[in-house]
Design an enzyme around this catalytic site. Sequence first.
Site, short mmCIF file in Angstrom:
data_model
loop_
_atom_site.label_atom_id
_atom_site.label_comp_id
_atom_site.label_asym_id
_atom_site.label_seq_id
_atom_site.Cartn_x
_atom_site.Cartn_y
_atom_site.Cartn_z
N HIS A 80 36.86 46.94 40.48
CA HIS A 80 35.74 46.79 39.55
C HIS A 80 35.45 48.11 38.82
O HIS A 80 35.35 48.14 37.59
CB HIS A 80 34.50 46.31 40.31
CG HIS A 80 33.28 46.18 39.47
ND1 HIS A 80 32.92 44.98 38.89
CD2 HIS A 80 32.32 47.08 39.12
CE1 HIS A 80 31.79 45.15 38.20
NE2 HIS A 80 31.41 46.41 38.33
N GLU A 81 35.30 49.20 39.56
CA GLU A 81 34.95 50.48 38.94
C GLU A 81 36.08 50.99 38.05
O GLU A 81 35.82 51.55 36.98
CB GLU A 81 34.58 51.52 40.00
CG GLU A 81 33.31 51.18 40.77
CD GLU A 81 32.09 50.92 39.89
OE1 GLU A 81 31.92 51.58 38.84
OE2 GLU A 81 31.29 50.03 40.24
N HIS A 90 30.51 44.38 32.33
CA HIS A 90 30.17 43.24 33.19
C HIS A 90 30.24 41.93 32.42
O HIS A 90 29.64 41.80 31.36
CB HIS A 90 28.76 43.40 33.78
CG HIS A 90 28.66 44.56 34.71
ND1 HIS A 90 27.57 45.39 34.72
CD2 HIS A 90 29.50 45.02 35.67
CE1 HIS A 90 27.74 46.32 35.65
NE2 HIS A 90 28.91 46.12 36.23
#
Length: 182
Positions: A80-81, A90
Amino acid sequence: FTPVACSHRNIDASMFLWEQATGVNFKNVLFEDNDDDAGVLHIVKGNGEFGVAGISICGYEEDKLLLVVMNKVTPEAAVHELGHVLGLEHEHQRPDRDDYITINWENLDADAAMLLQFVAKQPRNYHYREFPYDYFSCMHYANKAAARDPRMDTIVSPVPVGVYGIPSKIDIRKVRAIQGTD
């Protein structure tokens, strides 16, 4: 990238995954020469102060120094990061998200910084209409993210969201478009 003094395996595996899927190239600048035209990513171990898995302090900005703070270096958090670093935002913050999901504002933690993570906004690095809404995105928060009452969803959706530790096909297409690796 500058290595972090925490779970290297999950970060290295996530970098490899993004490289193989998108054609981007991470290299270790501690052991290789750094081109002056390449941005540098620093990954540091957080102190858990924010209680979240990770924070991309700078997010993606072309040719800039990037900083990712990782509190819990799970495979999902690392993917995700790094997605943020590569230009993704997002999925649940797309301006058209209300056509696909419902945010249960009454069940969200009242922390102002967390509430900002649920506000719809226009993506900076791609036009959202070019890509369908992606329930399977690694950039989507989970149904119970930041819940006051963990028995109730904060994101109501037709399928489970935010539980995928790999980029979706659409995530990969977006990164290729952003990074010019089509």
